[in-house]
Scaffold this motif. Sequence first.
Motif, PDB file in Angstrom:
ATOM      1  N   VAL A   1      18.667  24.274  19.825  1.00  0.00           N
ATOM      2  CA  VAL A   1      17.619  23.298  19.541  1.00  0.00           C
ATOM      3  C   VAL A   1      18.225  22.139  18.763  1.00  0.00           C
ATOM      4  CG1 VAL A   1      15.355  22.944  18.491  1.00  0.00           C
ATOM      5  CG2 VAL A   1      15.933  25.183  19.457  1.00  0.00           C
ATOM      6  N   ASP A   2      18.320  20.978  19.415  1.00  0.00           N
ATOM      7  CA  ASP A   2      18.767  19.762  18.738  1.00  0.00           C
ATOM      8  C   ASP A   2      17.604  19.214  17.913  1.00  0.00           C
ATOM      9  OD1 ASP A   2      21.346  19.783  19.838  1.00  0.00           O
ATOM     10  OD2 ASP A   2      20.673  18.728  21.633  1.00  0.00           O
ATOM     11  N   GLU A   3      17.916  18.448  16.890  1.00  0.00           N
ATOM     12  CA  GLU A   3      16.883  17.890  16.003  1.00  0.00           C
ATOM     13  C   GLU A   3      15.929  19.003  15.556  1.00  0.00           C
ATOM     14  OE1 GLU A   3      15.005  14.452  17.765  1.00  0.00           O
ATOM     15  OE2 GLU A   3      16.864  13.978  18.831  1.00  0.00           O
ATOM     16  N   ARG A   4      16.542  20.062  15.056  1.00  0.00           N
ATOM     17  CA  ARG A   4      15.820  21.295  14.719  1.00  0.00           C
ATOM     18  C   ARG A   4      14.579  21.051  13.869  1.00  0.00           C
ATOM     19  NH1 ARG A   4      15.793  24.528  10.474  1.00  0.00           N
ATOM     20  NH2 ARG A   4      17.427  23.367   9.416  1.00  0.00           N
ATOM     21  N   SER A   5      14.678  20.187  12.885  1.00  0.00           N
ATOM     22  CA  SER A   5      13.556  20.002  11.961  1.00  0.00           C
ATOM     23  C   SER A   5      12.316  19.432  12.643  1.00  0.00           C
ATOM     24  CB  SER A   5      13.970  19.111  10.792  1.00  0.00           C
ATOM     25  OG  SER A   5      14.388  17.846  11.272  1.00  0.00           O
ATOM     26  N   THR A   6      12.500  18.636  13.694  1.00  0.00           N
ATOM     27  CA  THR A   6      11.333  18.070  14.373  1.00  0.00           C
ATOM     28  C   THR A   6      10.932  18.860  15.626  1.00  0.00           C
ATOM     29  OG1 THR A   6      12.742  16.537  15.617  1.00  0.00           O
ATOM     30  CG2 THR A   6      11.792  15.728  13.558  1.00  0.00           C
ATOM     31  N   LYS A   7      11.863  19.551  16.245  1.00  0.00           N
ATOM     32  CA  LYS A   7      11.579  20.280  17.494  1.00  0.00           C
ATOM     33  C   LYS A   7      11.102  21.711  17.274  1.00  0.00           C
ATOM     34  CE  LYS A   7      12.900  16.847  19.957  1.00  0.00           C
ATOM     35  NZ  LYS A   7      11.940  15.986  20.571  1.00  0.00           N
ATOM     36  N   ALA A   8      11.388  22.280  16.108  1.00  0.00           N
ATOM     37  CA  ALA A   8      11.063  23.687  15.854  1.00  0.00           C
ATOM     38  C   ALA A   8       9.598  24.044  16.106  1.00  0.00           C
ATOM     39  CB  ALA A   8      11.481  24.081  14.441  1.00  0.00           C
ATOM     40  N   PRO A   9       8.629  23.227  15.679  1.00  0.00           N
ATOM     41  CA  PRO A   9       7.231  23.605  15.940  1.00  0.00           C
ATOM     42  C   PRO A   9       6.903  23.716  17.438  1.00  0.00           C
ATOM     43  CG  PRO A   9       7.337  21.938  14.221  1.00  0.00           C
ATOM     44  CD  PRO A   9       8.725  22.050  14.808  1.00  0.00           C
ATOM     45  N   ASP A  10       7.448  22.817  18.255  1.00  0.00           N
ATOM     46  CA  ASP A  10       7.197  22.882  19.699  1.00  0.00           C
ATOM     47  C   ASP A  10       7.816  24.130  20.315  1.00  0.00           C
ATOM     48  OD1 ASP A  10       5.866  20.442  19.582  1.00  0.00           O
ATOM     49  OD2 ASP A  10       7.693  19.304  20.011  1.00  0.00           O
ATOM     50  N   VAL A  11       9.038  24.452  19.896  1.00  0.00           N
ATOM     51  CA  VAL A  11       9.718  25.656  20.387  1.00  0.00           C
ATOM     52  C   VAL A  11       8.925  26.888  19.965  1.00  0.00           C
ATOM     53  CG1 VAL A  11      11.807  27.058  20.204  1.00  0.00           C
ATOM     54  CG2 VAL A  11      11.987  24.567  20.450  1.00  0.00           C
ATOM     55  N   GLN A  12       8.460  26.909  18.726  1.00  0.00           N
ATOM     56  CA  GLN A  12       7.709  28.049  18.211  1.00  0.00           C
ATOM     57  C   GLN A  12       6.422  28.272  19.007  1.00  0.00           C
ATOM     58  OE1 GLN A  12       8.623  30.405  16.048  1.00  0.00           O
ATOM     59  NE2 GLN A  12       6.709  31.420  16.567  1.00  0.00           N
ATOM     60  N   GLN A  13       5.756  27.193  19.403  1.00  0.00           N
ATOM     61  CA  GLN A  13       4.522  27.340  20.190  1.00  0.00           C
ATOM     62  C   GLN A  13       4.793  28.054  21.516  1.00  0.00           C
ATOM     63  OE1 GLN A  13       2.710  23.501  20.677  1.00  0.00           O
ATOM     64  NE2 GLN A  13       1.533  23.701  18.791  1.00  0.00           N
ATOM     65  N   VAL A  14       5.874  27.681  22.182  1.00  0.00           N
ATOM     66  CA  VAL A  14       6.214  28.319  23.455  1.00  0.00           C
ATOM     67  C   VAL A  14       6.565  29.789  23.217  1.00  0.00           C
ATOM     68  CG1 VAL A  14       7.813  28.353  25.410  1.00  0.00           C
ATOM     69  CG2 VAL A  14       6.984  26.159  24.509  1.00  0.00           C
ATOM     70  N   ILE A  15       7.411  30.051  22.243  1.00  0.00           N
ATOM     71  CA  ILE A  15       7.815  31.433  21.960  1.00  0.00           C
ATOM     72  C   ILE A  15       6.600  32.296  21.627  1.00  0.00           C
ATOM     73  CG2 ILE A  15       9.090  32.894  20.333  1.00  0.00           C
ATOM     74  CD1 ILE A  15      11.230  30.674  20.275  1.00  0.00           C
ATOM     75  N   THR A  16       5.674  31.757  20.864  1.00  0.00           N
ATOM     76  CA  THR A  16       4.475  32.505  20.483  1.00  0.00           C
ATOM     77  C   THR A  16       3.642  32.881  21.706  1.00  0.00           C
ATOM     78  OG1 THR A  16       4.402  31.471  18.304  1.00  0.00           O
ATOM     79  CG2 THR A  16       2.339  32.412  19.121  1.00  0.00           C
ATOM     80  N   ARG A  17       3.549  31.992  22.691  1.00  0.00           N
ATOM     81  CA  ARG A  17       2.777  32.296  23.913  1.00  0.00           C
ATOM     82  C   ARG A  17       3.342  33.504  24.656  1.00  0.00           C
ATOM     83  NH1 ARG A  17       1.928  26.733  24.178  1.00  0.00           N
ATOM     84  NH2 ARG A  17       3.696  26.260  25.528  1.00  0.00           N
ATOM     85  N   TYR A  18       4.634  33.750  24.514  1.00  0.00           N
ATOM     86  CA  TYR A  18       5.278  34.864  25.217  1.00  0.00           C
ATOM     87  C   TYR A  18       5.636  36.007  24.254  1.00  0.00           C
ATOM     88  CZ  TYR A  18       5.331  31.551  28.981  1.00  0.00           C
ATOM     89  OH  TYR A  18       4.925  30.665  29.947  1.00  0.00           O
ATOM     90  N   GLY A  19       5.019  36.006  23.107  1.00  0.00           N
ATOM     91  CA  GLY A  19       5.331  36.987  22.070  1.00  0.00           C
ATOM     92  C   GLY A  19       5.175  38.431  22.496  1.00  0.00           C
ATOM     93  N   SER A  20       4.245  38.718  23.395  1.00  0.00           N
ATOM     94  CA  SER A  20       4.054  40.107  23.817  1.00  0.00           C
ATOM     95  C   SER A  20       5.214  40.618  24.664  1.00  0.00           C
ATOM     96  CB  SER A  20       2.738  40.264  24.585  1.00  0.00           C
ATOM     97  OG  SER A  20       2.770  39.482  25.765  1.00  0.00           O
ATOM     98  N   ASN A  21       6.048  39.707  25.181  1.00  0.00           N
ATOM     99  CA  ASN A  21       7.217  40.095  25.970  1.00  0.00           C
ATOM    100  C   ASN A  21       8.490  40.163  25.130  1.00  0.00           C
ATOM    101  OD1 ASN A  21       5.474  38.177  28.035  1.00  0.00           O
ATOM    102  ND2 ASN A  21       6.257  40.035  28.980  1.00  0.00           N
ATOM    103  N   ILE A  22       8.455  39.620  23.927  1.00  0.00           N
ATOM    104  CA  ILE A  22       9.667  39.512  23.113  1.00  0.00           C
ATOM    105  C   ILE A  22       9.868  40.791  22.301  1.00  0.00           C
ATOM    106  CG2 ILE A  22      10.771  38.239  21.233  1.00  0.00           C
ATOM    107  CD1 ILE A  22       9.352  35.721  22.384  1.00  0.00           C
ATOM    108  N   LEU A  23      11.033  41.388  22.479  1.00  0.00           N
ATOM    109  CA  LEU A  23      11.391  42.611  21.763  1.00  0.00           C
ATOM    110  C   LEU A  23      12.092  42.296  20.444  1.00  0.00           C
ATOM    111  CD1 LEU A  23      12.864  44.527  24.831  1.00  0.00           C
ATOM    112  CD2 LEU A  23      10.560  44.752  23.875  1.00  0.00           C
ATOM    113  N   CYS A  24      12.878  41.224  20.433  1.00  0.00           N
ATOM    114  CA  CYS A  24      13.665  40.878  19.251  1.00  0.00           C
ATOM    115  C   CYS A  24      13.905  39.375  19.235  1.00  0.00           C
ATOM    116  CB  CYS A  24      15.001  41.625  19.300  1.00  0.00           C
ATOM    117  SG  CYS A  24      16.093  41.263  17.923  1.00  0.00           S
TER     118      CYS A  24
END
Length: 91
Positions: free
Chosen positions: A12-35
């Motif tokens: 993730v480039d520009e981590r401080s500004t992009k992290a919230p957008d990345v987190q939203q996507v990851i959260t949508r698939y949280g039931s599939n994430i093991l680690c």
Amino acid sequence: MQKDIYVVGLMVDERSTKAPDVQQVITRYGSNILCRNGIPSPSRERGIITLTMEAAPNEYEKMEQELKNLHGVTVDCIHFSQQESFQVCQK
């Protein structure tokens, strides 16, 4: 439905500004994430996240596309199929 294992690396480039957008996507698939493992560094502009997930191929592909649509996010993965040993995901 067959579910395979995916080990996903995100840069993730520009981590401080992009992290919230990345987190939203990851959260949508949280039931599939093991680690999930993240390496944040306040002194660096990039962040690295690794995910291990169990998902049907179409579920993984949907998440991958959403992440790739975010400017400054690079996605790579290794796919462990129940039918095969493993393969590097197609780009």
